[in-house]
Scaffold this active site. Sequence first.
Site, mmCIF file in Angstrom:
data_model
loop_
_atom_site.group_PDB
_atom_site.id
_atom_site.type_symbol
_atom_site.label_atom_id
_atom_site.label_comp_id
_atom_site.label_asym_id
_atom_site.label_seq_id
_atom_site.Cartn_x
_atom_site.Cartn_y
_atom_site.Cartn_z
ATOM 1 N N LYS A 44 -3.769 -2.694 7.379
ATOM 2 C CA LYS A 44 -4.551 -2.403 6.176
ATOM 3 C C LYS A 44 -5.172 -3.665 5.584
ATOM 4 C CE LYS A 44 -2.712 2.035 5.278
ATOM 5 N NZ LYS A 44 -2.040 2.961 4.396
ATOM 6 N N TYR A 70 21.927 -4.799 -14.889
ATOM 7 C CA TYR A 70 21.207 -4.457 -16.128
ATOM 8 C C TYR A 70 22.214 -4.393 -17.279
ATOM 9 C CZ TYR A 70 18.209 -2.470 -12.413
ATOM 10 O OH TYR A 70 17.504 -2.260 -11.257
ATOM 11 N N THR A 100 14.679 -3.012 0.079
ATOM 12 C CA THR A 100 14.977 -1.847 0.912
ATOM 13 C C THR A 100 16.469 -1.559 1.067
ATOM 14 O OG1 THR A 100 13.016 -2.456 2.154
ATOM 15 C CG2 THR A 100 14.471 -0.808 3.166
ATOM 16 N N GLU A 101 16.835 -0.295 0.875
ATOM 17 C CA GLU A 101 18.209 0.152 1.085
ATOM 18 C C GLU A 101 18.269 0.941 2.385
ATOM 19 O OE1 GLU A 101 19.776 2.696 -1.976
ATOM 20 O OE2 GLU A 101 21.704 2.916 -0.949
ATOM 21 N N GLU A 133 32.101 -6.259 -6.457
ATOM 22 C CA GLU A 133 32.604 -4.907 -6.246
ATOM 23 C C GLU A 133 33.531 -4.938 -5.046
ATOM 24 O OE1 GLU A 133 28.834 -2.878 -5.800
ATOM 25 O OE2 GLU A 133 28.939 -2.973 -3.639
ATOM 26 N N HIS A 148 27.394 2.061 -1.937
ATOM 27 C CA HIS A 148 26.902 0.903 -1.191
ATOM 28 C C HIS A 148 27.557 0.846 0.188
ATOM 29 C CE1 HIS A 148 25.722 -1.518 -5.025
ATOM 30 N NE2 HIS A 148 24.730 -0.779 -4.582
ATOM 31 N N THR A 185 0.824 -1.216 0.000
ATOM 32 C CA THR A 185 0.000 0.000 0.000
ATOM 33 C C THR A 185 0.857 1.264 0.000
ATOM 34 O OG1 THR A 185 -0.143 -0.140 2.403
ATOM 35 C CG2 THR A 185 -1.964 -1.092 1.161
#
Lengths: 307, 402
Positions: free
Chosen positions: A43, A172, A106-107, A222, A260, A17
Amino acid sequence: MSIWIEEDAKVLVQGITGKQGMFHADKMVEYGTNIVGGCTPGKGGQTVELQGQQYPVWHSMSEAIEATDADATVIYVPPPFAAEAIMEAADAFDSIKGEGVVVCITEGIPTLDMVKAVSYVENRPGVRLIGPNCPGIITPGDSGGAKIGIMPGHIHAKGRIGIVSKSGTLTYEAVAQTMSIDEGQSTCIGIGGDPVNGTGFIDCLAAFETDPQTEAIIMIGEIGGNAEQEAAAWAKDNVTKPIVGFVAGATAPPGKRMGHAGAIISGGKGTAEEKFEAFRAAGIACAMDPSELGKVLLQSLKEAGLR
Amino acid sequence: MNIHEYQGKTLLRENNVAVLDGVHCTSVDQALAAYDNLGSKVVAVKSQIHAGGRGKGTLYRPDTREHVMDGGVKIAFSKEEVETYATNILGNVLVTIQTGDEGKIVNNLYIESGCDIAHEYYLALLVDRDNKSVLIMASTEGGMDIEDVAHNTPELIHKVVVDPNAGLLGFQKRDLGMALGLSGAALKSFGKMLSNMYSMFIREDCAMVEINPLVKTGADEMIALDSKISFDENAEFRHKNWDDLRDLSEEEDVEIRAKETGLSYVKLDGNIGCLVNGAGLAMATMDVIKLYGGEPANFLDVGGGADEEQVKTAFSIILEDPNVKGILVNIFGGIMRCDIIARGVIAATEALSLDVPLVVRLAGTNVDEGKKILAASTLNIHPADDLAEGAQKIVALIGGEE
């Protein structure tokens, strides 16, 4: 086949939501993901409209899984509540089905919250956590497929390359590189850029190795930590399929966090150079530039007699 | 987020970890008053900066770079010595192995009572990525550079991994203490300190607590003689007091401003500015610029959902750096649409009257629209189809390396 997520997997959305949750749930439905509803405490009983259809909302994950027999959930809950959302999902999947995939987008979740959540999930061996701070997981299908996360669905196509990466947009990039040599993807997984996360490189490599659809793998790491080095050493002994690798951050200065939370060279450890070296030592074909991943992959496929 | 030693000591004291009496000072007068108040004949005069290696550092005048004094941490045996050291330290630049050549201006001083040291140890608590748990490390080789100890004599570093469900257990404290050769009252004191420090680590959302040295006194008491504490920035929302602990003079002003607008920026030494979406791709963009003979001027991640305004801010931050001779924009649109980025780039270029070469590489969501918008513009924007082409173009446009 694919790994962990089948094309028609039934998926719940935690935080459906909210603005982020609703936006991405809509994109997932548009792609063809089999969304079966969502969960927002307080909800329950409401519905949300995605692509012109109504989808049910439950108060709790146990209600939602009981009602839908969902296979996976994707979390778009803000950082203060995200670890709890992971644990709620893990508990519900474990107690109701004994298994399930929890994808956390979530970050910015506090690290010590993740220490607790990861340990909680690990005590429920049928439950797999992907992320947090990641683009999610996608298994492209013949038409549509299962997109569980925030990646642009339209750049993907079903195929035989498995992709695992710590970074979103670099995943990507890797997808686009496979497409540039007319290859599609079996499953693409973003494991996330946080120091403490769920599924790691080795889990993904092991699953790709046993997945009959996957014939070659792209692994993108990385700077920071030594997950890449460990994965490379493991792959040397356990993976027979060709692997192509890239590591971001060769130019990153030591001691600076590069976006990051986990991307930091500390005490001279976790450099890109070190990781590339580990890749090469394990026989992983390296691209020094992500725009060359396609070329290197094509070469590896040819050497393996796959092209 | 790092805090100063004196702030860390206050935190330790509040959490019942033994530290020596000390006073935070910002002037020589305060330092002299502190000496009188502490009532200790011997005191340590300690420079407060967010970098290690202070003791072996060197102080210079900020304007002339004239050498002032060796050592940023001094033991003073008299009030006169306190005055000399405080004068030599405050307002001057301290260069240590961790600060880089430019060093850091010392604005804060900590005057601390002396103590009777029987032995020095090393102790650290941190989040271990491999075990996904809190790790406690201790060594008998206190006061040394722990990286060297780890490299030369790894067997002298003892480790305990804390199960997040069980917490720190009694046997773990005993094992670690005994590995350090502690017994009797010292072992008991060590166990108590460890419990309190672990609780603090969790409650305060620490990323690292490093005590080097931790000392055993002649009276078998364990005392934290130094403190290096950093917090997990992700947990800032539940620690309102961090604002007061933050020393903005220790952080890059432009990095703070970038963060406030949702951008992640790190300044580097090169001359090609980068504007990228996603941390991994931003790093890769820097790497590829270097690969093709250029030097990146910065890391800049505009995040997943940047709007026109953020793109403009990003450009202005990049252009604040006088070294920037060209800019490479590299966007792989996922959530972010290339048409919005293209409009943002044009608006920013116009608003800031950009006069350095600009190469823009767009891919992903709405890429065709984005490219059309750029092509229709009369501005001097060079398009690129992939990252390699983009990097090669910008390197060529600024004339490559000298």
